[in-house]
Design an enzyme around this catalytic site. Sequence first.
Site, PDB file in Angstrom:
ATOM      1  N   GLU A 172      42.397  21.454  56.372  1.00 18.27           N
ATOM      2  CA  GLU A 172      41.189  21.965  55.707  1.00 18.27           C
ATOM      3  C   GLU A 172      40.310  20.806  55.236  1.00 18.27           C
ATOM      4  OE1 GLU A 172      41.572  25.341  53.091  1.00 18.27           O
ATOM      5  OE2 GLU A 172      40.228  24.382  51.639  1.00 18.27           O
ATOM      6  N   ALA A 181      30.294  28.163  47.417  1.00 25.91           N
ATOM      7  CA  ALA A 181      29.771  29.382  46.807  1.00 25.91           C
ATOM      8  C   ALA A 181      28.683  28.978  45.811  1.00 25.91           C
ATOM      9  CB  ALA A 181      30.891  30.126  46.100  1.00 25.91           C
ATOM     10  N   HIS A 231      46.334  35.256  40.875  1.00 25.83           N
ATOM     11  CA  HIS A 231      44.963  34.754  40.711  1.00 25.83           C
ATOM     12  C   HIS A 231      44.665  34.617  39.221  1.00 25.83           C
ATOM     13  CE1 HIS A 231      40.561  34.720  40.689  1.00 25.83           C
ATOM     14  NE2 HIS A 231      40.710  34.146  41.869  1.00 25.83           N
TER      15      HIS A 231
HETATM   16  P1  FAD Z   1      39.428  38.300  45.835  1.00 28.84           P
HETATM   17  O1  FAD Z   1      40.398  38.710  46.859  1.00 28.84           O
HETATM   18  O2  FAD Z   1      38.142  39.034  45.781  1.00 28.84           O
HETATM   19  O3  FAD Z   1      40.162  38.363  44.422  1.00 28.84           O
HETATM   20  C1  FAD Z   1      39.560  37.822  43.248  1.00 28.84           C
HETATM   21  C2  FAD Z   1      40.121  38.554  42.013  1.00 28.84           C
HETATM   22  O4  FAD Z   1      39.750  39.919  42.036  1.00 28.84           O
HETATM   23  C3  FAD Z   1      41.651  38.530  41.884  1.00 28.84           C
HETATM   24  O5  FAD Z   1      41.987  38.437  40.525  1.00 28.84           O
HETATM   25  C4  FAD Z   1      42.072  39.871  42.445  1.00 28.84           C
HETATM   26  O6  FAD Z   1      43.311  40.320  41.914  1.00 28.84           O
HETATM   27  C5  FAD Z   1      40.918  40.757  41.999  1.00 28.84           C
HETATM   28  N1  FAD Z   1      40.663  41.856  42.919  1.00 28.84           N
HETATM   29  C6  FAD Z   1      40.734  41.822  44.261  1.00 28.84           C
HETATM   30  N2  FAD Z   1      40.412  43.027  44.773  1.00 28.84           N
HETATM   31  C7  FAD Z   1      40.129  43.819  43.726  1.00 28.84           C
HETATM   32  C8  FAD Z   1      39.712  45.182  43.575  1.00 28.84           C
HETATM   33  N3  FAD Z   1      39.522  45.964  44.639  1.00 28.84           N
HETATM   34  N4  FAD Z   1      39.488  45.668  42.326  1.00 28.84           N
HETATM   35  C9  FAD Z   1      39.654  44.889  41.247  1.00 28.84           C
HETATM   36  N5  FAD Z   1      40.056  43.603  41.302  1.00 28.84           N
HETATM   37  C10 FAD Z   1      40.285  43.069  42.531  1.00 28.84           C
HETATM   38  N6  FAD Z   1      36.183  29.016  47.117  1.00 28.84           N
HETATM   39  C11 FAD Z   1      34.929  28.674  47.536  1.00 28.84           C
HETATM   40  O7  FAD Z   1      33.987  28.815  46.759  1.00 28.84           O
HETATM   41  N7  FAD Z   1      34.716  28.177  48.802  1.00 28.84           N
HETATM   42  C12 FAD Z   1      35.717  28.025  49.703  1.00 28.84           C
HETATM   43  O8  FAD Z   1      35.509  27.595  50.826  1.00 28.84           O
HETATM   44  C13 FAD Z   1      37.051  28.369  49.297  1.00 28.84           C
HETATM   45  N8  FAD Z   1      38.094  28.254  50.132  1.00 28.84           N
HETATM   46  C14 FAD Z   1      39.358  28.642  49.746  1.00 28.84           C
HETATM   47  C15 FAD Z   1      40.408  28.576  50.657  1.00 28.84           C
HETATM   48  C16 FAD Z   1      41.690  28.984  50.287  1.00 28.84           C
HETATM   49  C17 FAD Z   1      42.807  28.907  51.283  1.00 28.84           C
HETATM   50  C18 FAD Z   1      41.923  29.490  48.976  1.00 28.84           C
HETATM   51  C19 FAD Z   1      43.293  29.922  48.551  1.00 28.84           C
HETATM   52  C20 FAD Z   1      40.884  29.562  48.060  1.00 28.84           C
HETATM   53  C21 FAD Z   1      39.585  29.153  48.424  1.00 28.84           C
HETATM   54  N9  FAD Z   1      38.497  29.247  47.557  1.00 28.84           N
HETATM   55  C22 FAD Z   1      37.234  28.887  47.967  1.00 28.84           C
HETATM   56  C23 FAD Z   1      38.693  29.709  46.188  1.00 28.84           C
HETATM   57  C24 FAD Z   1      38.531  31.238  46.063  1.00 28.84           C
HETATM   58  O9  FAD Z   1      37.226  31.618  46.408  1.00 28.84           O
HETATM   59  C25 FAD Z   1      38.842  31.600  44.619  1.00 28.84           C
HETATM   60  O10 FAD Z   1      40.232  31.496  44.398  1.00 28.84           O
HETATM   61  C26 FAD Z   1      38.302  32.919  44.134  1.00 28.84           C
HETATM   62  O11 FAD Z   1      38.389  32.950  42.706  1.00 28.84           O
HETATM   63  C27 FAD Z   1      39.088  34.122  44.651  1.00 28.84           C
HETATM   64  O12 FAD Z   1      38.821  34.334  45.949  1.00 28.84           O
HETATM   65  P2  FAD Z   1      39.566  35.513  46.752  1.00 28.84           P
HETATM   66  O13 FAD Z   1      38.938  35.517  48.085  1.00 28.84           O
HETATM   67  O14 FAD Z   1      41.015  35.402  46.613  1.00 28.84           O
HETATM   68  O15 FAD Z   1      39.029  36.774  45.895  1.00 28.84           O
END
Ligand code: FAD
Length: 285
Positions: free
Chosen positions: A17, A51, A149
């Site tokens: 990455e 982001a 998370h």
């Molecule tokens: P989600 O899956 O949307 O979850 C976020 C929160 O919402 C969690 O607490 C979850 O439990 C909760 N949640 C999920 N679905 C629901 C629902 N339906 N109802 C209520 N609550 C819900 N960040 C960047 O800005 N740019 C990047 O390029 C980037 N790359 C990453 C790559 C990897 C491999 C990882 C692990 C993280 C990366 N991140 C990046 C960080 C990531 O964007 C953050 O961790 C962010 O806070 C959560 O993203 P997520 O996609 O897991 O969110």
Amino acid sequence: MAKIADLIAAGPTLSFEFSAPRDPAGNERLERALERLARLRPSFMSVTYGAGGSTRGPTAEVVSRIQHGLHITGMPHLTCVAHTREEITTIIDRYRDDGIENLLVLHGDLPEGTVDVPTGHFHHAIDLAELVRQRGPFSVGVAAHPEGHPRASSREDDLAHHAAKLAAADFAITQFFFRVEHYERFVEELAKRGVRTPVIPGIMPPTNAEGVARMSAANATEFPDEIRTRLEKAGNDVAARREIGVDVATRLCEQLRRAGAPGVHLYTMNFAEASLGVVSALGLR
Ligand code: FAD
């Protein structure tokens, strides 16, 4: 190029990455790291997306360079925070038209202190996964947080959201962690919920105690005292700290391999050395 779901099926995968660069100096550093790590012919390389705007721009360009210039499968990260549905749709369509077949869909974290950004159309990464599937035959990846998370209201709630999200995806890549038990427990919890989507562990060779402590605090991941102490003892000796990072990451990768992980995804921070050290120690290439 290839779909990551197929690469995993043929597994185990090795991937790297990179962070989208912020300025010309960062771009030069990234280019050096890309070229050195490309020689290992990894399964795929992914590029982050800033982001909130700071480093949104270069992601598509770097992924295109990886895929069409280095001939390695490239995967852009795509975050939904602060984006309209139209903006996201345009980005996805451009990737599809550029021959990109894999996308890591995320919610995204706005940089601390960000103000005045519009509320995005999508609230969770899973919503983005659904749109991506409608726009093209992508292999869809999502983020996984084995230790939970940081914004989750409870472990149970978080696992339920993870299970739903992973069931909608082809694979997941984890946040960094330092104990194999966190990964094993997470995968078991998903299996109990009937979800067997491959979870690729994201591994960060720890080379800087201060930096890792800051990232661990932000992501609610455990930073074991024994690793922190080793790094602190190495002080400003960069080579010694790199050696510790390689050693810690290599041991963890070996444990993960024994635990049946479908591959390993190394967080490079746009430096090649530590990743080269881990790959060589594991005898992977
Ligand atoms: P989600 O899956 O949307 O979850 C976020 C929160 O919402 C969690 O607490 C979850 O439990 C909760 N949640 C999920 N679905 C629901 C629902 N339906 N109802 C209520 N609550 C819900 N960040 C960047 O800005 N740019 C990047 O390029 C980037 N790359 C990453 C790559 C990897 C491999 C990882 C692990 C993280 C990366 N991140 C990046 C960080 C990531 O964007 C953050 O961790 C962010 O806070 C959560 O993203 P997520 O996609 O897991 O969110």
